[in-house]
Design a protein around this motif. Structure first.
Motif, PDB file in Angstrom:
ATOM      1  N   PRO A 113       0.844  -1.197   0.000  1.00 50.68           N
ATOM      2  CA  PRO A 113       0.000   0.000   0.000  1.00 50.68           C
ATOM      3  C   PRO A 113       0.882   1.252   0.000  1.00 50.68           C
ATOM      4  O   PRO A 113       1.897   1.305   0.711  1.00 50.68           O
ATOM      5  CB  PRO A 113      -0.778  -0.108   1.315  1.00 50.68           C
ATOM      6  N   THR A 114       0.506   2.214  -0.812  1.00 51.18           N
ATOM      7  CA  THR A 114       1.291   3.428  -0.965  1.00 51.18           C
ATOM      8  C   THR A 114       0.356   4.627  -0.935  1.00 51.18           C
ATOM      9  O   THR A 114      -0.658   4.645  -1.626  1.00 51.18           O
ATOM     10  CB  THR A 114       2.073   3.408  -2.294  1.00 51.18           C
ATOM     11  N   LEU A 115       0.711   5.604  -0.106  1.00 49.61           N
ATOM     12  CA  LEU A 115      -0.082   6.814   0.032  1.00 49.61           C
ATOM     13  C   LEU A 115       0.749   7.985  -0.482  1.00 49.61           C
ATOM     14  O   LEU A 115       1.845   8.239   0.016  1.00 49.61           O
ATOM     15  CB  LEU A 115      -0.443   7.033   1.512  1.00 49.61           C
ATOM     16  N   VAL A 116       0.230   8.659  -1.502  1.00 49.02           N
ATOM     17  CA  VAL A 116       0.904   9.827  -2.066  1.00 49.02           C
ATOM     18  C   VAL A 116       0.117  11.046  -1.609  1.00 49.02           C
ATOM     19  O   VAL A 116      -1.060  11.184  -1.925  1.00 49.02           O
ATOM     20  CB  VAL A 116       0.976   9.759  -3.606  1.00 49.02           C
ATOM     21  N   ILE A 117       0.791  11.910  -0.857  1.00 46.49           N
ATOM     22  CA  ILE A 117       0.135  13.087  -0.289  1.00 46.49           C
ATOM     23  C   ILE A 117       0.514  14.309  -1.111  1.00 46.49           C
ATOM     24  O   ILE A 117       1.695  14.658  -1.204  1.00 46.49           O
ATOM     25  CB  ILE A 117       0.540  13.256   1.186  1.00 46.49           C
ATOM     26  N   PRO A 118      -0.479  14.947  -1.723  1.00 42.26           N
ATOM     27  CA  PRO A 118      -0.161  16.115  -2.550  1.00 42.26           C
ATOM     28  C   PRO A 118       0.324  17.278  -1.691  1.00 42.26           C
ATOM     29  O   PRO A 118      -0.089  17.430  -0.542  1.00 42.26           O
ATOM     30  CB  PRO A 118      -1.492  16.447  -3.232  1.00 42.26           C
ATOM     31  N   SER A 119       1.178  18.093  -2.268  1.00 37.91           N
ATOM     32  CA  SER A 119       1.643  19.288  -1.572  1.00 37.91           C
ATOM     33  C   SER A 119       0.457  20.206  -1.310  1.00 37.91           C
ATOM     34  O   SER A 119      -0.576  20.127  -1.982  1.00 37.91           O
ATOM     35  CB  SER A 119       2.690  20.011  -2.417  1.00 37.91           C
ATOM     36  N   THR A 120       0.603  21.096  -0.356  1.00 33.22           N
ATOM     37  CA  THR A 120      -0.468  22.035  -0.038  1.00 33.22           C
ATOM     38  C   THR A 120      -0.845  22.875  -1.259  1.00 33.22           C
ATOM     39  O   THR A 120      -2.034  22.999  -1.572  1.00 33.22           O
ATOM     40  CB  THR A 120      -0.056  22.913   1.157  1.00 33.22           C
ATOM     41  N   PRO A 121       0.134  23.436  -2.018  1.00 30.73           N
ATOM     42  CA  PRO A 121      -0.250  24.212  -3.212  1.00 30.73           C
ATOM     43  C   PRO A 121      -0.955  23.349  -4.272  1.00 30.73           C
ATOM     44  O   PRO A 121      -1.889  23.803  -4.913  1.00 30.73           O
ATOM     45  CB  PRO A 121       1.075  24.756  -3.754  1.00 30.73           C
ATOM     46  N   LEU A 122      -0.508  22.118  -4.433  1.00 33.55           N
ATOM     47  CA  LEU A 122      -1.133  21.237  -5.415  1.00 33.55           C
ATOM     48  C   LEU A 122      -2.571  20.923  -5.008  1.00 33.55           C
ATOM     49  O   LEU A 122      -3.481  20.966  -5.834  1.00 33.55           O
ATOM     50  CB  LEU A 122      -0.322  19.949  -5.576  1.00 33.55           C
ATOM     51  N   ALA A 123      -2.793  20.618  -3.736  1.00 34.80           N
ATOM     52  CA  ALA A 123      -4.138  20.329  -3.255  1.00 34.80           C
ATOM     53  C   ALA A 123      -5.056  21.547  -3.440  1.00 34.80           C
ATOM     54  O   ALA A 123      -6.207  21.409  -3.881  1.00 34.80           O
ATOM     55  CB  ALA A 123      -4.103  19.907  -1.785  1.00 34.80           C
ATOM     56  N   ALA A 124      -4.535  22.736  -3.155  1.00 31.11           N
ATOM     57  CA  ALA A 124      -5.325  23.964  -3.324  1.00 31.11           C
ATOM     58  C   ALA A 124      -5.659  24.178  -4.795  1.00 31.11           C
ATOM     59  O   ALA A 124      -6.798  24.539  -5.144  1.00 31.11           O
ATOM     60  CB  ALA A 124      -4.566  25.157  -2.766  1.00 31.11           C
TER      61      ALA A 124
END
Length: 159
Positions: free
Chosen positions: A142-153
């Motif tokens: 299992p792999t979790l990729v967390i987007p950067s704050t600017p990317l998520a915005a």
């Protein structure tokens, strides 16, 4: 520590954000904070017998020290957020960072791999590749990729 979460860390804001989100999603979890470094060994092989080789070895030793400090910084940040974290440095001669992450995850029998994402796209992503994409496609874990704050915005704004 059994089946820890492996958090890839390079000191970037994206990696720090990934640690924060991991702590939020998995409070109190065991984690290994991994910094993968490419030593200067491959260059050193071409300099055998050259006077500059000793300088190169000295530089490599200093970059290893810096790598250990970076991994320790990530683990300290994770502990401050409630994770049971320890630092780890992987030296990856002739490997790409994604391979080192997958290899260490296998070695640790990691329950989850966590990576931050800068969200590169277009030509830049094609040319440089994405560490997170390579990890996702190279592991069965299992792999979790967390987007950067600017990317998520930006993604929220595009809805």
């Amino acid at each position: 520590m059994s089946t820890p979460i492996l958090i890839a860390y390079d000191g970037s804001p994206d990696a720090r954000h990934a640690i924060e989100e991991t702590a939020r999603l998995f409070p109190g979890a065991s984690a290994v904070v991994l910094y993968a470094r490419q030593p200067l060994e491959s260059l050193a092989a071409h300099l055998e017998g050259h006077p500059a080789l000793e300088d190169l070895r000295d530089i490599d030793a200093k970059t290893f020290d810096a790598s250990e400090r970076l991994a320790a910084e990530g683990a300290e940040r994770a502990r401050a957020l409630g994770l049971k974290a320890e630092p780890r440095v992987a030296s990856i001669p002739e490997e790409i960072v994604a391979d080192a992450i997958v290899d260490v995850a296998e070695e640790l029998d990691a329950s989850l791999i966590v990576l931050g994402s800068r969200g590169r796209h277009g030509v830049r992503a094609v040319l440089s590749g994405s560490t997170s994409t390579r990890v996702v496609h190279s592991t069965g874990r299992p792999t979790l990729v967390i987007p950067s704050t600017p990317l998520a915005a930006a993604r929220r704004a595009d809805r």
